[in-house]
Motif scaffolding. Structure first.
Motif, PDB file in Angstrom:
ATOM      1  N   ILE A   1      42.187  -5.505  59.585  1.00 47.41           N
ATOM      2  CA  ILE A   1      42.119  -4.622  59.271  1.00 47.41           C
ATOM      3  C   ILE A   1      40.305  -4.304  58.629  1.00 47.41           C
ATOM      4  CG2 ILE A   1      42.681  -2.536  57.794  1.00 47.41           C
ATOM      5  CD1 ILE A   1      45.644  -4.122  57.599  1.00 47.41           C
ATOM      6  N   ILE A   2      39.929  -4.777  57.849  1.00 42.52           N
ATOM      7  CA  ILE A   2      38.651  -4.847  57.419  1.00 42.52           C
ATOM      8  C   ILE A   2      37.023  -4.691  59.026  1.00 42.52           C
ATOM      9  CG2 ILE A   2      36.791  -5.485  56.177  1.00 42.52           C
ATOM     10  CD1 ILE A   2      38.578  -6.453  54.456  1.00 42.52           C
ATOM     11  N   SER A   3      37.798  -5.290  59.559  1.00 49.99           N
ATOM     12  CA  SER A   3      36.775  -5.693  61.027  1.00 49.99           C
ATOM     13  C   SER A   3      37.382  -4.972  62.188  1.00 49.99           C
ATOM     14  CB  SER A   3      37.247  -7.052  61.737  1.00 49.99           C
ATOM     15  OG  SER A   3      37.327  -8.175  60.754  1.00 49.99           O
ATOM     16  N   ARG A   4      38.342  -3.534  61.824  1.00 51.46           N
ATOM     17  CA  ARG A   4      38.866  -3.377  62.176  1.00 51.46           C
ATOM     18  C   ARG A   4      39.374  -3.670  64.119  1.00 51.46           C
ATOM     19  NH1 ARG A   4      33.350  -1.342  61.367  1.00 51.46           N
ATOM     20  NH2 ARG A   4      33.694   0.443  59.856  1.00 51.46           N
ATOM     21  N   ILE A   5      40.300  -4.146  63.613  1.00 52.10           N
ATOM     22  CA  ILE A   5      40.568  -4.937  64.625  1.00 52.10           C
ATOM     23  C   ILE A   5      42.345  -4.020  65.080  1.00 52.10           C
ATOM     24  CG2 ILE A   5      41.208  -7.107  66.248  1.00 52.10           C
ATOM     25  CD1 ILE A   5      38.963  -8.584  65.063  1.00 52.10           C
ATOM     26  N   VAL A   6      41.895  -4.065  63.569  1.00 50.85           N
ATOM     27  CA  VAL A   6      43.918  -3.942  63.509  1.00 50.85           C
ATOM     28  C   VAL A   6      44.012  -2.648  62.425  1.00 50.85           C
ATOM     29  CG1 VAL A   6      45.950  -4.203  62.457  1.00 50.85           C
ATOM     30  CG2 VAL A   6      45.013  -6.200  63.645  1.00 50.85           C
ATOM     31  N   ARG A   7      44.469  -1.222  63.162  1.00 52.63           N
ATOM     32  CA  ARG A   7      44.547  -0.266  62.243  1.00 52.63           C
ATOM     33  C   ARG A   7      45.840   0.014  60.925  1.00 52.63           C
ATOM     34  NH1 ARG A   7      42.882   4.257  64.454  1.00 52.63           N
ATOM     35  NH2 ARG A   7      44.264   5.767  63.603  1.00 52.63           N
ATOM     36  N   PRO A   8      45.105   0.485  60.092  1.00 55.67           N
ATOM     37  CA  PRO A   8      46.407  -0.231  58.605  1.00 55.67           C
ATOM     38  C   PRO A   8      47.604   1.288  58.827  1.00 55.67           C
ATOM     39  CG  PRO A   8      44.668   1.114  57.928  1.00 55.67           C
ATOM     40  CD  PRO A   8      43.819   0.417  60.042  1.00 55.67           C
ATOM     41  N   THR A   9      49.098   0.864  58.075  1.00 57.27           N
ATOM     42  CA  THR A   9      49.431   2.042  58.708  1.00 57.27           C
ATOM     43  C   THR A   9      49.204   2.384  57.327  1.00 57.27           C
ATOM     44  OG1 THR A   9      51.502   0.060  58.830  1.00 57.27           O
ATOM     45  CG2 THR A   9      52.645   1.977  58.089  1.00 57.27           C
ATOM     46  N   GLU A  10      48.980   2.651  56.046  1.00 60.75           N
ATOM     47  CA  GLU A  10      48.550   3.599  54.511  1.00 60.75           C
ATOM     48  C   GLU A  10      47.489   2.847  54.355  1.00 60.75           C
ATOM     49  OE1 GLU A  10      51.997   3.547  52.232  1.00 60.75           O
ATOM     50  OE2 GLU A  10      52.829   3.803  53.663  1.00 60.75           O
ATOM     51  N   GLY A  11      46.340   3.693  54.332  1.00 59.85           N
ATOM     52  CA  GLY A  11      45.487   3.760  52.766  1.00 59.85           C
ATOM     53  C   GLY A  11      43.746   3.178  53.556  1.00 59.85           C
ATOM     54  N   THR A  12      43.009   3.508  52.979  1.00 62.13           N
ATOM     55  CA  THR A  12      41.824   3.676  53.851  1.00 62.13           C
ATOM     56  C   THR A  12      40.840   2.338  53.967  1.00 62.13           C
ATOM     57  OG1 THR A  12      41.129   4.804  51.519  1.00 62.13           O
ATOM     58  CG2 THR A  12      41.667   5.917  53.154  1.00 62.13           C
TER      59      THR A  12
END
Length: 423
Positions: free
Chosen positions: A89-100
């Motif tokens: 998620i931090i690497s922008r490979i996967v999108r989070p469901t919630e949060g930033t």
């Protein structure tokens, strides 16, 4: 704040079990028509109707932390704790469901061996390809190329297609690219486990160097607690997708190891058949006896610890010695103490050794006993037969940071005023 490199706020990621793509646009459209419009079962994938597990899985749940510029953070936890999902998620490979997630600067990720490599291209070509992916210009990559090649240690294979590389060669080149192309945030997920011991040491040194000299931020996932403790300043412990603890690395690692281990202070067996050992040696009894000043005193760094044990010896006229080896739960050997070699007959052999107080640092430890014949031939190795945890004690000392070192001996040490300056 200007010194914050990475900020994660209430990050959550949910996966729907059994929901996958078919790999075909036509079949995906057919699935959509069947399930969404006609309200029928998925024709391509169905869960076992006897499966009563939940249909969703929260890989991460309300994860929040903040990393400052130039800090090295370790991320630890058991398999399935959510470490790799967090890094993706931090690497922008996967999108989070919630949060930033908010980050400052260029992020470089090495999440698996050979990330971003094209198998048909040579090592040289993949260096430039990886550099482009990381946002570097051709001139910048060319300026760093010789340094990358030398660090990887595989210069003579750089014109060979990487499909012919071993996993060790892959990780050497991939890490060399990631470390030398000057990212502001470097993310590493257990990739160093593939390299040999010499290369791992080289990589740890390089990470420490780029953090201290260039002020780069590093997120490092590893199952090696010794590597995490030696390299990192702060640590995040994930458990079942949630933050279990975060803070100073030694404190968090000790909490993690203490949680994973059941401390054993005493073991005994009535019959040889039930005892650990073999046809030459079987242990009868082993115990860690704290020499407390008061019966209810805590087990802390001041406490002398006596290790007592007995084992059945099944051979006559045999020269036996036993080594007592103390390890920290990060895997570091603290000391190895051999007993005197003693000629023994068939029967019960006893041993005793005392670790003085004010010698060990606080932390979690385990003891292994190695029984040896003729000071050279192993009879039986009893690994992790005892384990314990030592609490800290400072007395009149008002500094409460982590005390460095594996040991903490109370040695004669004093200061003397030898000169006076008269006003």
């Amino acid at each position: 704040m200007s010194d914050v490199a990475l900020q994660v706020e209430k990050l959550s990621k949910m996966y729907r079990l059994g929901t996958i793509g078919t790999g075909s646009l036509r079949q995906d459209l057919q699935r959509w028509w069947t399930t969404a419009i006609r309200k029928k079962e998925d024709p391509f994938f169905q869960l076992d109707p006897t499966d009563v597990r939940r249909q969703t899985l929260w890989a991460l749940r309300d994860v929040s932390f903040e990393v400052k510029k130039g800090e090295i953070w370790g991320i630890i936890g058991s398999n399935g704790a959510g470490k790799s999902t967090l890094l993706k998620i931090i690497s922008r490979i996967v999108r989070p469901t919630e949060g930033t997630v908010r980050g400052r600067g260029r992020i470089s990720s090495l999440l698996e061996v050979g990330t971003g490599f094209q198998a048909e291209l040579t090592g040289r070509e993949n260096v430039f390809l990886s550099g482009y992916i990381l946002g570097m210009s051709k001139a910048e990559i060319r300026a760093k190329y010789d340094e990358i090649a030398a660090f990887s240690g595989i210069e003579k294979f750089l014109d060979t297609p990487v499909k012919r590389y071993s996993s060790g060669m892959y990780v050497r080149l991939a890490f060399a690219v990631a470390a030398h192309l000057e990212p502001d945030i470097l993310i590493l997920d257990e990739v160093l486990a593939v390299g040999d011991a010499e290369f791992q040491k080289k990589c740890l040194g390089k990470m420490r160097e780029v953090s201290q000299s260039a002020g780069r931020t590093i997120l490092f996932v590893s199952h090696s607690m010794q590597a995490v403790t030696n390299l990192c300043e702060k640590c995040l412990w994930l458990q079942h997708g949630q933050v279990k603890a975060l803070g100073e690395v030694t404190t968090v690692v000790n909490q993690y190891l203490a949680n994973a281990q059941q401390f054993k202070l005493k073991q005994n067996w009535d019959q040889p058949a039930d005892a650990p050992g073999n046809d030459r040696i079987r242990f009868k009894y082993i115990e860690l006896v704290p020499q407390h000043a008061q019966p209810d005193s805590p087990l802390d760094i001041r406490t002398p610890l006596t290790i007592k044990f007995e084992f059945w010896n099944f051979a006559d006229e045999i020269l036996i010695s036993t080594s007592l080896v103390l390890f920290s739960y990060s895997g570091e050997c603290i000391f190895d103490v051999p007993s005197t070699a003693t000629m023994c007959q068939k029967g019960i052999v006893s041993g005793e050794c005392t670790i003085p107080g004010n010698f060990l640092n606080d932390g979690s430890y385990y003891i292994s006993l190695y029984v040896v014949k003729d000071t050279s031939t192993s009879l039986y190795d009893y690994e992790e037969c005892l384990s314990f945890d030592l609490e800290d004690y400072r007395g009149e000392i008002k500094w409460y940071g982590k005390w460095w070192g594996a040991v903490r001996p109370l040695l004669p040490f004093r200061l003397t005023q030898t000169e006076w300056v008269l006003q």
